[in-house]
Design an enzyme around this catalytic site. Structure first.
Site, PDB file in Angstrom:
ATOM      1  N   LYS A 227       0.822  -1.206   0.000  1.00 44.80           N
ATOM      2  CA  LYS A 227       0.000   0.000   0.000  1.00 44.80           C
ATOM      3  C   LYS A 227       0.864   1.267   0.000  1.00 44.80           C
ATOM      4  CE  LYS A 227      -4.079  -1.902  -0.056  1.00 44.80           C
ATOM      5  NZ  LYS A 227      -4.999  -1.986   1.082  1.00 44.80           N
ATOM      6  N   ARG A 267      -4.016 -10.346   4.042  1.00 45.80           N
ATOM      7  CA  ARG A 267      -4.200 -10.443   2.591  1.00 45.80           C
ATOM      8  C   ARG A 267      -2.954  -9.863   1.936  1.00 45.80           C
ATOM      9  NH1 ARG A 267      -6.153  -7.103  -1.465  1.00 45.80           N
ATOM     10  NH2 ARG A 267      -7.326  -8.152  -3.142  1.00 45.80           N
TER      11      ARG A 267
END
Length: 294
Positions: A227, A267
């Protein structure tokens, strides 16, 4: 603690690794590498060999600014991969917010619906809403995620103030609404939505205070992998963030911190590296007798 899904009753007494399978040409991290069914299935097989406990298949990029994908295109990308993957006897999650896609993959035997919209979307074709589809298929597992605004605008005007209580309230209300439709509590997992309409500081606040999210009493899944907040933390001397390909080590560190703070599922793109880090974490827990939040 367990997560009941269409075909599997997944024990969450130990952290589980969900491997990401992007069947997209424009994913922020690996766009185009697995954009056809053959390549996506080859990648999925490798993730399982690397230590993934489950797969998360997605056909639409939801990176900031990504345009919506037509329904027909998402179905064409996802269905061939799901059709084959459900034969492998591993839990198969599908990352989608479209009710029509949810219905189609559940008919094929998919185990989990992973929805960035938290089942808030209605059908574009006049059919059942996302909530109604899941209510009809009550045997599936569901992951409800928090997202501020939508992928096109979420980072143009991110959340304001203390995000932790806001995210917690949304997730609690979404889970209660789902239970109100007859879906049992043990089929629900929550995701705080790292990067979905939050600032860098807010994302790290969600990690630092993750224990407050656990107060809702549901298993927590987190997705820190590659991210942009990690890229910001790794910025060079000129302030340029690290690109997605250079965020692997930071992604593993964030996943490990999330697990240490009680997350049950991570995840990730980098399955092998994450699984190895968790093996060390488990060994240290056995040696010290320290259970942490587990």
């Amino acid at each position: 603690m367990r997560w009941k899904t269409t075909r599997f009753d997944i024990a969450l007494d130990e952290p589980r690794v969900m491997g990401i399978v992007n069947v997209t040409p424009d994913s922020f991290s690996d766009g185009g590498r697995h954009a056809d069914a053959t390549a996506a299935l080859r990648h999925a097989e490798q993730l399982l060999k690397d230590g993934a406990d489950m797969l998360d298949i997605g056909g639409e990029s939801t990176r900031p600014g990504a345009p919506p994908l037509p329904l027909e295109d998402e179905l064409a990308r996802v269905l061939p991969v799901v059709r084959e993957a459900v034969r492998w006897q591993v839990p198969v999650s599908v990352d989608t917010y479209k009710p029509e896609v949810m219905a189609a993959v559940l008919e094929l035997g998919a185990d989990i619906i992973n929805d960035i919209w938290g089942l808030r979307r209605t059908s574009s074709t006049g059919g059942p809403s996302a909530l109604e589809v899941v209510r009809h298929h009550q045997a599936c597992g569901v992951c409800l995620m928090h997202m501020h605004r939508d992928p096109q605008t979420m980072q143009l005007a991110p959340m304001e103030g203390d995000v932790v209580p806001q995210v917690l309230l949304f997730l609690e209300q979404a889970a209660q609404a789902l239970q109100g439709q007859g879906v049992p509590r043990n089929r629900i997992v929550l995701d705080p939505g790292i990067g979905f309409g939050k600032t860098v500081a807010q994302n790290f606040s969600l990690l630092a205070r993750q224990d407050e999210l656990l107060a809702a009493g549901y298993p927590l899944m987190v997705g820190w992998s590659r991210k942009s907040s990690l890229g910001a933390a790794l910025a060079d001397a000129e302030g340029q963030p690290a690109p997605p390909a250079a965020r692997g080590t930071a992604s593993v560190a964030a996943a490990l911190l999330a697990v240490e703070r009680g997350a049950r599922i991570v995840r990730v793109h980098d399955v092998r590296e994450t699984a190895e880090a968790l093996a060390v974490w488990r060994a240290a827990r056995v040696e010290t007798g320290t259970p942490g939040n587990y």
